[in-house]
Design a protein around this motif. Structure first.
Motif, PDB file in Angstrom:
ATOM      1  N   TRP A  59       0.849  -1.201  -0.112  1.00  0.00           N
ATOM      2  CA  TRP A  59      -0.024   0.034  -0.147  1.00  0.00           C
ATOM      3  C   TRP A  59       0.822   1.279  -0.139  1.00  0.00           C
ATOM      4  CZ3 TRP A  59      -4.054   0.572  -2.537  1.00  0.00           C
ATOM      5  CH2 TRP A  59      -4.726   1.366  -2.280  1.00  0.00           C
ATOM      6  N   HIS A  60       1.790   1.100  -0.675  1.00  0.00           N
ATOM      7  CA  HIS A  60       2.825   2.263  -1.148  1.00  0.00           C
ATOM      8  C   HIS A  60       3.169   2.177  -2.683  1.00  0.00           C
ATOM      9  CE1 HIS A  60       5.329   5.705   0.514  1.00  0.00           C
ATOM     10  NE2 HIS A  60       6.257   5.200  -0.320  1.00  0.00           N
ATOM     11  N   HIS A  61       2.950   3.309  -3.298  1.00  0.00           N
ATOM     12  CA  HIS A  61       3.065   3.074  -4.746  1.00  0.00           C
ATOM     13  C   HIS A  61       4.284   3.998  -5.296  1.00  0.00           C
ATOM     14  CE1 HIS A  61      -0.899   2.004  -3.533  1.00  0.00           C
ATOM     15  NE2 HIS A  61      -0.614   1.070  -4.378  1.00  0.00           N
ATOM     16  N   GLN A  76       8.600   8.455  -3.472  1.00  0.00           N
ATOM     17  CA  GLN A  76       8.439   8.949  -2.282  1.00  0.00           C
ATOM     18  C   GLN A  76       7.140   9.087  -1.641  1.00  0.00           C
ATOM     19  OE1 GLN A  76       6.479  13.309  -4.188  1.00  0.00           O
ATOM     20  NE2 GLN A  76       8.717  13.018  -4.633  1.00  0.00           N
ATOM     21  N   SER A  77       7.192   9.586  -0.530  1.00  0.00           N
ATOM     22  CA  SER A  77       5.844   9.540   0.210  1.00  0.00           C
ATOM     23  C   SER A  77       4.874  10.860   0.085  1.00  0.00           C
ATOM     24  CB  SER A  77       6.169   9.517   1.616  1.00  0.00           C
ATOM     25  OG  SER A  77       6.830   8.150   1.908  1.00  0.00           O
ATOM     26  N   HIS A  78       4.034  10.757  -0.769  1.00  0.00           N
ATOM     27  CA  HIS A  78       3.293  11.792  -1.513  1.00  0.00           C
ATOM     28  C   HIS A  78       2.556  12.643  -0.060  1.00  0.00           C
ATOM     29  CE1 HIS A  78       3.513  10.231  -5.152  1.00  0.00           C
ATOM     30  NE2 HIS A  78       2.829   8.978  -4.918  1.00  0.00           N
ATOM     31  N   ASP A  79       1.955  11.806   0.807  1.00  0.00           N
ATOM     32  CA  ASP A  79       1.362  12.309   1.981  1.00  0.00           C
ATOM     33  C   ASP A  79       2.496  13.118   3.077  1.00  0.00           C
ATOM     34  OD1 ASP A  79       0.965   9.125   4.058  1.00  0.00           O
ATOM     35  OD2 ASP A  79       2.693  10.067   2.978  1.00  0.00           O
ATOM     36  N   ARG A  86       8.782   4.183   4.573  1.00  0.00           N
ATOM     37  CA  ARG A  86       8.037   3.437   3.701  1.00  0.00           C
ATOM     38  C   ARG A  86       8.664   3.257   2.307  1.00  0.00           C
ATOM     39  NH1 ARG A  86       2.850   6.854   3.496  1.00  0.00           N
ATOM     40  NH2 ARG A  86       4.075   8.652   4.326  1.00  0.00           N
TER      41      ARG A  86
HETATM   42  C1  LIG Z   1      -3.990   7.948  -2.604  1.00  0.00           C
HETATM   43  C2  LIG Z   1      -2.776   7.685  -1.680  1.00  0.00           C
HETATM   44  O1  LIG Z   1      -1.735   7.932  -2.258  1.00  0.00           O
HETATM   45  C3  LIG Z   1      -2.778   6.418  -0.924  1.00  0.00           C
HETATM   46  O2  LIG Z   1      -4.027   6.080  -0.509  1.00  0.00           O
HETATM   47  C4  LIG Z   1      -1.552   6.054  -0.361  1.00  0.00           C
HETATM   48  C5  LIG Z   1      -1.041   4.651  -0.696  1.00  0.00           C
HETATM   49  N1  LIG Z   1       0.094   4.798  -1.669  1.00  0.00           N
HETATM   50  C6  LIG Z   1       0.844   5.934  -1.610  1.00  0.00           C
HETATM   51  N2  LIG Z   1       1.971   6.045  -2.225  1.00  0.00           N
HETATM   52  C7  LIG Z   1       2.950   6.790  -2.033  1.00  0.00           C
HETATM   53  N3  LIG Z   1       3.996   6.753  -2.657  1.00  0.00           N
HETATM   54  N4  LIG Z   1       2.856   7.677  -1.103  1.00  0.00           N
HETATM   55  C8  LIG Z   1       1.576   8.032  -0.345  1.00  0.00           C
HETATM   56  O3  LIG Z   1       1.363   8.789   0.362  1.00  0.00           O
HETATM   57  C9  LIG Z   1       0.522   6.768  -0.639  1.00  0.00           C
HETATM   58  N5  LIG Z   1      -0.754   6.944   0.063  1.00  0.00           N
END
Ligand SMILES: C[C@H](O)[C@H](O)[C@H]1CNC2=NC(N)=NC(=O)C2=N1
Length: 126
Positions: A59-61, A76-79, A86
């Motif tokens: 759950w990390h993309h 990178q961690s978008h949030d 992560r």
């Molecule tokens: C929509 C949101 O990006 C997703 O719910 C989750 C899961 N995948 C994610 N992936 C990454 N790289 N960063 C995130 O913050 C993240 N949040």
């Protein structure tokens, strides 16, 4: 000790950690990134799907860019708007799986992809 999934690392920490743990990865423009080379489009698609599964399981993309014989993985961690634990954890799993060479070990039960028969070779190991 609870892991803070949102804490971001400084560029110096990122570079040091990559050097120590992920030498084929680099930090550029705010992403940790790694390019995997392949022998063919089929190989590239196999790598993309492998990364796709690991990302969904985590759950990390990542962001991916692909061409006929390579795919770049960027994390990178978008949030958190930065690089967090992560990103390192997923990068390590991707590196372990994509670069897995079971046949490299002495007397290994699995022989691994034939490297010198271009009908079969697909991931380039480096
Ligand atoms: C929509 C949101 O990006 C997703 O719910 C989750 C899961 N995948 C994610 N992936 C990454 N790289 N960063 C995130 O913050 C993240 N949040």
């Amino acid at each position: 000790m609870t892991i803070d999934r949102k804490a971001t690392f400084t560029p110096e920490e990122i570079v040091a950690r990559l050097k120590a743990e992920l030498p084929h990865w680099r930090y550029e423009d705010g992403w940790i990134r790694r390019t995997y080379k392949t022998n063919s489009w089929k190989g590239t698609l196999m790598v993309i799907n492998t990364v796709g599964h690991l990302a969904e399981a985590a759950w990390h993309h990542p962001d991916l860019t692909a061409s006929y014989a390579w795919v770049e993985v960027r994390l990178q961690s978008h949030d958190a708007k930065g690089i967090t634990v992560r990103d390192f954890a997923l990068a390590k799993k991707i590196e372990e799986v994509v670069q897995w060479q079971p046949g490299a070990a002495e007397n290994a039960p699995l022989e691994g992809t034939p490297q010198h028969d271009l009908r079969f070779a697909y991931v380039k190991y480096d």
